[in-house]
Write a protein that holds these residues in place. Structure first.
Motif, short mmCIF file in Angstrom:
data_model
loop_
_atom_site.label_atom_id
_atom_site.label_comp_id
_atom_site.label_asym_id
_atom_site.label_seq_id
_atom_site.Cartn_x
_atom_site.Cartn_y
_atom_site.Cartn_z
N LEU A 82 0.83 -1.20 0.00
CA LEU A 82 0.00 0.00 0.00
C LEU A 82 0.87 1.26 0.00
O LEU A 82 0.62 2.20 -0.75
N VAL A 83 1.89 1.26 0.84
CA VAL A 83 2.79 2.42 0.91
C VAL A 83 3.55 2.59 -0.40
O VAL A 83 3.78 3.72 -0.86
N LEU A 84 3.91 1.48 -1.03
CA LEU A 84 4.73 1.51 -2.24
C LEU A 84 3.89 1.30 -3.50
O LEU A 84 4.39 0.80 -4.50
N ASN A 85 2.63 1.70 -3.47
CA ASN A 85 1.73 1.42 -4.59
C ASN A 85 2.20 2.05 -5.89
O ASN A 85 1.99 1.49 -6.97
N ASP A 86 2.85 3.22 -5.83
CA ASP A 86 3.35 3.84 -7.05
C ASP A 86 4.44 3.00 -7.70
O ASP A 86 4.49 2.84 -8.92
N THR A 87 5.34 2.45 -6.86
CA THR A 87 6.42 1.61 -7.38
C THR A 87 5.87 0.32 -7.98
O THR A 87 6.32 -0.13 -9.03
N ILE A 88 4.88 -0.26 -7.32
CA ILE A 88 4.27 -1.49 -7.83
C ILE A 88 3.60 -1.24 -9.18
O ILE A 88 3.68 -2.06 -10.10
N SER A 89 2.93 -0.11 -9.30
CA SER A 89 2.13 0.17 -10.49
C SER A 89 2.96 0.61 -11.69
O SER A 89 2.44 0.69 -12.81
N MET A 90 4.24 0.90 -11.48
CA MET A 90 5.10 1.24 -12.62
C MET A 90 5.31 0.02 -13.51
O MET A 90 5.22 -1.11 -13.04
N PRO A 91 5.59 0.22 -14.79
CA PRO A 91 5.87 -0.91 -15.68
C PRO A 91 6.97 -1.80 -15.12
O PRO A 91 7.92 -1.31 -14.50
N PHE A 92 6.85 -3.09 -15.34
CA PHE A 92 7.79 -4.06 -14.78
C PHE A 92 9.20 -3.81 -15.30
O PHE A 92 9.43 -3.64 -16.49
#
Length: 217
Positions: A82-92
């Protein structure tokens, strides 16, 4: 049950789990498969791995049932993604995987240390280790294992979450969710089983207090 225990055992984890299951589909537009994947991995890990370690090596004991311990593990683990949602949502990407690994490792180490410390203070958790037997205090007892244990778990959860997002969200292949869970939970359980075995040997930080030569506890 006092207010601290109510917040630790029910209010905060229930709130985290609710936010987790609402945030990803409603805000990030994922299918329900992704939040299920993120929550199921730590729950199964707690049930299969931690539960087994407790039964075999008696490293910890709780005053709450093991399924509840697993629920706590899963809910507090969702905090990292949840805290790192921006990093997760970036292209792989490889850099994204490394970043997730390091950041979730740090978040997991801190969160796990805080939760176990509070749990010991509230007499919900007892640590049966040689370190605990020396009477060094709650914080030192927890730190003796927590940063390595929870931190290592977080190092795995970061890449696992990123890979899960790639398959389940970026590729939209939700049919592979149970295969992903299986391919994830088996290796981390094997690795942590080895960790528990190593740390539970007579010289390990988690080694239970041994009786003296006269046989007294």
């Amino acid at each position: 049950m006092n207010p601290v225990q109510q917040r630790l055992l029910w209010l905060v984890p229930s709130l985290l789990m609710t936010i987790h299951f609402l945030y990803w589909p409603l805000v990030r537009g994922t299918s329900i498969a992704f939040p299920v994947f993120v929550a199921v991995i730590p729950f199964l890990f707690g049930l299969l791995m931690v539960g087994t370690a407790v039964r075999i090596w008696h490293l910890w004991s709780w005053t709450i049932p093991m399924p509840h311990v697993c629920f706590l593990w899963a809910s507090y683990t969702t905090l990292g993604p949840l805290v790192l949602n921006d990093t997760i949502s970036m292209p792989f990407s490889a850099m994204g995987v490394v970043k997730m690994s390091l950041l979730t490792g740090f978040i997991s180490a801190v969160t796990g240390t805080v939760i176990d410390t509070i749990s010991m203070d509230e007499r919900l958790l007892t640590v049966h280790s040689r370190v605990a037997a020396t009477g060094v205090g709650t914080v030192k007892t927890v730190i003796a294992y927590s940063f390595l244990f929870f931190g290592a778990f977080g190092l795995f959860i970061g890449p696992i979450t990123k890979v899960g997002h790639y398959y389940l969200v970026e590729l939209g292949d939700t049919s592979r969710i149970w295969l992903l869970i299986l391919l994830t939970i088996v290796p981390i359980c094997v690795l942590f089983l080895a960790y528990f075995a190593l740390m539970s040997n007579p010289r390990g930080a988690l080694a239970a207090k041994q009786p003296d030569s006269a046989g007294s506890p």
